[in-house]
Motif scaffolding. Structure first.
Motif, PDB file in Angstrom:
ATOM      1  N   ASN A   1      -0.722  14.109   7.967  1.00  0.00           N
ATOM      2  CA  ASN A   1       0.121  13.311   7.072  1.00  0.00           C
ATOM      3  C   ASN A   1       0.654  12.059   7.775  1.00  0.00           C
ATOM      4  O   ASN A   1       1.867  11.867   7.909  1.00  0.00           O
ATOM      5  CB  ASN A   1       1.268  14.170   6.544  1.00  0.00           C
ATOM      6  N   VAL A   2      -0.261  11.197   8.204  1.00  0.00           N
ATOM      7  CA  VAL A   2       0.082  10.014   8.994  1.00  0.00           C
ATOM      8  C   VAL A   2      -0.351   8.750   8.248  1.00  0.00           C
ATOM      9  O   VAL A   2      -1.542   8.560   7.965  1.00  0.00           O
ATOM     10  CB  VAL A   2      -0.603  10.054  10.377  1.00  0.00           C
ATOM     11  N   ALA A   3       0.599   7.898   7.913  1.00  0.00           N
ATOM     12  CA  ALA A   3       0.289   6.634   7.244  1.00  0.00           C
ATOM     13  C   ALA A   3      -0.436   5.707   8.201  1.00  0.00           C
ATOM     14  O   ALA A   3      -0.121   5.648   9.391  1.00  0.00           O
ATOM     15  CB  ALA A   3       1.567   5.975   6.740  1.00  0.00           C
TER      16      ALA A   3
ATOM     17  N   LYS B   1      25.399  12.649   3.126  1.00  0.00           N
ATOM     18  CA  LYS B   1      24.462  13.362   2.269  1.00  0.00           C
ATOM     19  C   LYS B   1      23.352  12.425   1.799  1.00  0.00           C
ATOM     20  O   LYS B   1      23.602  11.256   1.513  1.00  0.00           O
ATOM     21  CB  LYS B   1      25.187  13.950   1.051  1.00  0.00           C
ATOM     22  N   VAL B   2      22.141  12.943   1.734  1.00  0.00           N
ATOM     23  CA  VAL B   2      21.015  12.177   1.202  1.00  0.00           C
ATOM     24  C   VAL B   2      21.175  12.093  -0.315  1.00  0.00           C
ATOM     25  O   VAL B   2      21.227  13.120  -1.001  1.00  0.00           O
ATOM     26  CB  VAL B   2      19.673  12.836   1.560  1.00  0.00           C
ATOM     27  N   VAL B   3      21.271  10.873  -0.833  1.00  0.00           N
ATOM     28  CA  VAL B   3      21.453  10.684  -2.278  1.00  0.00           C
ATOM     29  C   VAL B   3      20.234  10.069  -2.943  1.00  0.00           C
ATOM     30  O   VAL B   3      20.168  10.010  -4.169  1.00  0.00           O
ATOM     31  CB  VAL B   3      22.700   9.823  -2.575  1.00  0.00           C
ATOM     32  N   TYR B   4      19.285   9.587  -2.143  1.00  0.00           N
ATOM     33  CA  TYR B   4      18.074   9.004  -2.736  1.00  0.00           C
ATOM     34  C   TYR B   4      16.937   9.119  -1.740  1.00  0.00           C
ATOM     35  O   TYR B   4      17.104   8.831  -0.553  1.00  0.00           O
ATOM     36  CB  TYR B   4      18.298   7.523  -3.077  1.00  0.00           C
ATOM     37  N   SER B   5      15.791   9.550  -2.213  1.00  0.00           N
ATOM     38  CA  SER B   5      14.589   9.593  -1.395  1.00  0.00           C
ATOM     39  C   SER B   5      13.394   9.453  -2.325  1.00  0.00           C
ATOM     40  O   SER B   5      13.219  10.264  -3.238  1.00  0.00           O
ATOM     41  CB  SER B   5      14.509  10.908  -0.618  1.00  0.00           C
ATOM     42  N   ARG B   6      12.608   8.412  -2.079  1.00  0.00           N
ATOM     43  CA  ARG B   6      11.444   8.189  -2.939  1.00  0.00           C
ATOM     44  C   ARG B   6      10.332   7.554  -2.124  1.00  0.00           C
ATOM     45  O   ARG B   6      10.583   6.736  -1.223  1.00  0.00           O
ATOM     46  CB  ARG B   6      11.814   7.274  -4.111  1.00  0.00           C
ATOM     47  N   THR B   7       9.108   7.905  -2.455  1.00  0.00           N
ATOM     48  CA  THR B   7       7.932   7.343  -1.796  1.00  0.00           C
ATOM     49  C   THR B   7       6.923   6.921  -2.851  1.00  0.00           C
ATOM     50  O   THR B   7       6.915   7.422  -3.976  1.00  0.00           O
ATOM     51  CB  THR B   7       7.278   8.346  -0.843  1.00  0.00           C
ATOM     52  N   ALA B   8       6.046   5.997  -2.470  1.00  0.00           N
ATOM     53  CA  ALA B   8       4.959   5.562  -3.340  1.00  0.00           C
ATOM     54  C   ALA B   8       3.792   5.121  -2.479  1.00  0.00           C
ATOM     55  O   ALA B   8       3.974   4.718  -1.324  1.00  0.00           O
ATOM     56  CB  ALA B   8       5.413   4.405  -4.233  1.00  0.00           C
ATOM     57  N   GLY B   9       2.592   5.179  -3.039  1.00  0.00           N
ATOM     58  CA  GLY B   9       1.418   4.686  -2.344  1.00  0.00           C
ATOM     59  C   GLY B   9       0.673   5.769  -1.603  1.00  0.00           C
ATOM     60  O   GLY B   9       0.899   6.973  -1.793  1.00  0.00           O
ATOM     61  N   GLU B  10      -0.232   5.323  -0.717  1.00  0.00           N
ATOM     62  CA  GLU B  10      -1.168   6.225  -0.060  1.00  0.00           C
ATOM     63  C   GLU B  10      -1.164   6.020   1.445  1.00  0.00           C
ATOM     64  O   GLU B  10      -0.841   4.929   1.938  1.00  0.00           O
ATOM     65  CB  GLU B  10      -2.575   5.982  -0.596  1.00  0.00           C
ATOM     66  N   LEU B  11      -1.571   7.076   2.158  1.00  0.00           N
ATOM     67  CA  LEU B  11      -1.725   6.964   3.604  1.00  0.00           C
ATOM     68  C   LEU B  11      -2.726   5.867   3.936  1.00  0.00           C
ATOM     69  O   LEU B  11      -2.509   5.053   4.843  1.00  0.00           O
ATOM     70  CB  LEU B  11      -2.205   8.288   4.196  1.00  0.00           C
ATOM     71  N   VAL B  12      -3.844   5.866   3.239  1.00  0.00           N
ATOM     72  CA  VAL B  12      -4.856   4.816   3.315  1.00  0.00           C
ATOM     73  C   VAL B  12      -5.161   4.417   1.878  1.00  0.00           C
ATOM     74  O   VAL B  12      -5.569   5.261   1.072  1.00  0.00           O
ATOM     75  CB  VAL B  12      -6.142   5.298   4.012  1.00  0.00           C
ATOM     76  N   GLU B  13      -4.954   3.151   1.555  1.00  0.00           N
ATOM     77  CA  GLU B  13      -5.129   2.736   0.165  1.00  0.00           C
ATOM     78  C   GLU B  13      -6.555   3.007  -0.317  1.00  0.00           C
ATOM     79  O   GLU B  13      -7.527   2.676   0.357  1.00  0.00           O
ATOM     80  CB  GLU B  13      -4.797   1.248   0.005  1.00  0.00           C
ATOM     81  N   GLY B  14      -6.630   3.643  -1.475  1.00  0.00           N
ATOM     82  CA  GLY B  14      -7.913   3.929  -2.084  1.00  0.00           C
ATOM     83  C   GLY B  14      -8.486   5.286  -1.771  1.00  0.00           C
ATOM     84  O   GLY B  14      -9.471   5.703  -2.394  1.00  0.00           O
ATOM     85  N   GLU B  15      -7.876   6.010  -0.813  1.00  0.00           N
ATOM     86  CA  GLU B  15      -8.415   7.318  -0.432  1.00  0.00           C
ATOM     87  C   GLU B  15      -7.717   8.483  -1.123  1.00  0.00           C
ATOM     88  O   GLU B  15      -8.152   9.625  -0.991  1.00  0.00           O
ATOM     89  CB  GLU B  15      -8.368   7.494   1.092  1.00  0.00           C
ATOM     90  N   GLY B  16      -6.633   8.217  -1.842  1.00  0.00           N
ATOM     91  CA  GLY B  16      -6.028   9.231  -2.685  1.00  0.00           C
ATOM     92  C   GLY B  16      -4.996  10.139  -2.051  1.00  0.00           C
ATOM     93  O   GLY B  16      -4.362  10.928  -2.759  1.00  0.00           O
ATOM     94  N   ARG B  17      -4.778  10.077  -0.749  1.00  0.00           N
ATOM     95  CA  ARG B  17      -3.789  10.947  -0.101  1.00  0.00           C
ATOM     96  C   ARG B  17      -2.420  10.278  -0.184  1.00  0.00           C
ATOM     97  O   ARG B  17      -2.182   9.244   0.424  1.00  0.00           O
ATOM     98  CB  ARG B  17      -4.176  11.222   1.348  1.00  0.00           C
ATOM     99  N   LYS B  18      -1.516  10.891  -0.943  1.00  0.00           N
ATOM    100  CA  LYS B  18      -0.244  10.279  -1.269  1.00  0.00           C
ATOM    101  C   LYS B  18       0.754  10.355  -0.112  1.00  0.00           C
ATOM    102  O   LYS B  18       0.802  11.338   0.630  1.00  0.00           O
ATOM    103  CB  LYS B  18       0.365  10.949  -2.504  1.00  0.00           C
TER     104      LYS B  18
ATOM    105  N   PRO C   1       0.820  -1.224   0.000  1.00  0.00           N
ATOM    106  CA  PRO C   1       0.000   0.000   0.000  1.00  0.00           C
ATOM    107  C   PRO C   1       0.841   1.256   0.000  1.00  0.00           C
ATOM    108  O   PRO C   1       0.417   2.301  -0.494  1.00  0.00           O
ATOM    109  CB  PRO C   1      -0.818  -0.122   1.284  1.00  0.00           C
ATOM    110  N   GLY C   2       2.042   1.190   0.570  1.00  0.00           N
ATOM    111  CA  GLY C   2       2.912   2.351   0.609  1.00  0.00           C
ATOM    112  C   GLY C   2       4.329   1.965   0.972  1.00  0.00           C
ATOM    113  O   GLY C   2       4.553   1.027   1.740  1.00  0.00           O
ATOM    114  N   LEU C   3       5.293   2.688   0.405  1.00  0.00           N
ATOM    115  CA  LEU C   3       6.703   2.430   0.666  1.00  0.00           C
ATOM    116  C   LEU C   3       7.461   3.744   0.614  1.00  0.00           C
ATOM    117  O   LEU C   3       7.222   4.585  -0.265  1.00  0.00           O
ATOM    118  CB  LEU C   3       7.270   1.475  -0.391  1.00  0.00           C
ATOM    119  N   ALA C   4       8.385   3.926   1.566  1.00  0.00           N
ATOM    120  CA  ALA C   4       9.300   5.058   1.562  1.00  0.00           C
ATOM    121  C   ALA C   4      10.720   4.526   1.700  1.00  0.00           C
ATOM    122  O   ALA C   4      10.988   3.660   2.541  1.00  0.00           O
ATOM    123  CB  ALA C   4       8.984   6.024   2.704  1.00  0.00           C
ATOM    124  N   LEU C   5      11.615   5.010   0.856  1.00  0.00           N
ATOM    125  CA  LEU C   5      12.999   4.548   0.843  1.00  0.00           C
ATOM    126  C   LEU C   5      13.934   5.738   0.737  1.00  0.00           C
ATOM    127  O   LEU C   5      13.732   6.625  -0.097  1.00  0.00           O
ATOM    128  CB  LEU C   5      13.234   3.608  -0.350  1.00  0.00           C
TER     129      LEU C   5
END
Length: 514
Positions: free
Chosen positions: A225-227, A53-70, A42-46
């Motif tokens: 903004n709470v998963a 130094k931060v060299v990579y930051s990516r997120t995918a999915g939703e706080l609640v699947e199907g509700e549209g809040r990324k 449903p969601g992943l943050a890496l």
């Protein structure tokens, strides 16, 4: 994996630009996408840090699947047992300040502290609370912490420890423990002069600038903004144990109650890998070394030997330590219902990464963590997501039948007449009261202090089991009556999470049902 130098951007919510990394963004993106797709998360943050130094930051999915809040890099996740390293860092700050010593007897700070063996209670030091050497069964007493919500207090934890029987001698071996981290939080409070939740904010979050991390009581609408955690039901991810308007402080906070964002967790690992300025002065070199020193040997698994050519495994103060392909690795994972996390540091290479998942992600976490480690310790194009996922599937296929859940699909209804000799109210000395009483034309078990442990008794073959009302309590329990007026419980699935420590319960009948 091919290497390259691409400028990587953090998500728009963070507003921070990443530095060029040692591996092409497209390569890490491919791994990220494969994990999300294979495990239908449903969601992943890496996030990845290299050389401070931060060299990579990516997120995918939703706080609640199907509700549209990324999900974005500011989204809060439960970091679960990655809290333990924050608890030990809080204690280390108190040691640096001269307010505490690692070898202080626990009873110096908590005079009422007891273990099953009184001698152990007197001899246990602060350091012993942190390294899983108590002699208790793995996860012993965790039913006082989970499932949440429940009404057990930290005073209940300290009281209950005196009734938990050890399975081996004190300091004789490693068995993962949560309850003693609750005790450690109370020691910190006594030495630091403030509640645990206030201390960890004062000693960790504020000096390091972990601005969105939360512990204790807070309001979801204020923080935002709470998963939310999810469980799998068929092909869907279903939100489970969702937060209300107010997130309350919980008994388990020092063992696993912190929530942080990806940005916060990247700040956290940066403070360990290449501390500069304020971070360098935040903790002394002596205490940094103490936290990462092997304190208790851990079993070296076959997987570690075969996958990583590991030669040692140990627990420090809130961190797991091992060698991987000749490289020192510092790691911890975090697991709560519907939330998985991992923090991995390769200090000799100046590298660390954070994984945060808001779904059932045990295999996803393992596979993603393994592929990322190999990018830095053993680059090999064959060590892919598919490769490690396949190895996990092979392990499961080879697992002996005795380690697998029995087939309980054929179940029969149980009536009060069937269980008549055993109906009544029972008590366990650390878990408290449960009732086994008629409920309409069925029999229901209810735990007074843990309301989610409520379910209907059924018959599977020759044994009784409890089918819990709440599907998120996924570890069903056998019920056994070894003698008159006694009741015991055990996990139906021997591979269920050890925190479902039904085997530590020993109920005695007190009186009949009302």
């Amino acid at each position: 994996m091919r290497c390259g130098l691409l400028a990587l951007l953090l998500t728009a919510a963070s507003g921070v630009q990443a530095e060029p990394g040692r591996h092409a963004k497209a390569d890490v993106d491919a791994v990220f996408d494969q994990v999300v797709a294979r495990y239908r998360l449903p969601g992943l943050a890496l996030g990845i840090v290299e050389d401070g130094k931060v060299v990579y930051s990516r997120t995918a999915g939703e706080l609640v699947e199907g509700e549209g809040r990324k999900i974005d890099s500011a989204t809060l996740f439960k970091v679960a047992s990655n809290t333990k390293s924050m608890t030990t860092a809080t204690l280390a700050r108190l040691v640096d300040a001269g307010k505490l010593r690692w070898d202080d007897p626990v009873v110096r700070w908590l005079p009422d502290f007891r273990m099953f063996d009184p001698w152990v209670g007197q001899q246990m030091q602060v350091r012993d609370l942190l390294i899983h050497n108590s002699g208790l069964r793995a996860g012993a007493g965790d039913l006082m912490l989970w499932p949440e919500p429940n009404t057990f207090t930290r005073a209940d934890i300290i009281h209950g420890l005196a009734y938990l029987k050890p399975q081996r001698s004190f300091r004789a071996g490693y068995d993962y423990d949560n309850l003693l981290y609750i005790v450690a939080g109370e020691v910190a409070a006594a030495a630091g002069g403030a509640p645990y939740e206030q201390l960890v904010r004062r000693e960790v979050f504020e000096p390091l600038g972990m601005q969105r991390c939360q512990v204790g009581q807070w309001r979801r609408d204020v923080v935002g903004n709470v998963a939310q955690p999810h469980m799998r039901q068929g092909e869907r991810n279903i939100p489970v144990r969702s937060d209300g308007d107010v997130i309350a402080a919980t008994t388990m906070d020092p063992a696993g109650g912190v929530r942080c964002s990806l940005d916060d967790m990247l700040t956290w690992i940066g403070a360990w890998l290449k501390p500069t300025g304020t971070d360098a002065n935040w903790l002394s070199r002596e205490q940094r070394e103490a936290l990462w020193a092997p304190q208790m040997p851990m079993p070296l698994s076959r997987r570690m030997r075969e996958w990583d050519d590991s030669h040692f495994s140990a627990y420090g103060y809130g961190w797991r330590l091992a060698d991987v392909d000749g490289t020192f690795k510092v790691l911890h994972t975090g697991t709560l219902m519907g939330m998985y996390s991992m923090v991995t540091l390769l200090p000799d290479k100046g590298v660390g990464f954070v994984i945060l998942i808001n779904g059932e992600g045990e295999d996803a976490r393992t596979v993603l963590g393994q592929v990322l480690v190999k990018l830095y310790t053993r680059p090999d194009p064959s060590l892919t997501v598919a490769h490690y996922a396949g190895l996990l599937e092979q392990e499961d296929a080879k697992r002996p039948a005795t380690e697998k859940a029995p087939d309980t699909s054929k179940r029969n209804k149980v009536t009060a007449k069937d269980l008549a000799p055993h109906l009544g109210v029972y008590r366990d000395p650390w878990f408290g009261e449960v009732s086994l009483c008629r409920d309409g034309d069925s029999v229901r078990l209810r735990a007074r202090k843990s309301p989610m442990l409520t379910g209907i008794v059924q018959r599977a073959g020759k044994r009784w089991l409890v089918n819990w009302d709440d599907d998120s309590v996924d570890a069903e329990a056998w019920l056994d009556f070894p003698q008159a007026r006694q009741m015991r419980m055990a996990k139906v699935d021997p591979q269920a999470d050890f925190s479902c420590d039904y085997e530590d319960l020993a109920f005695t009948w007190e009186h009949g049902c009302e």
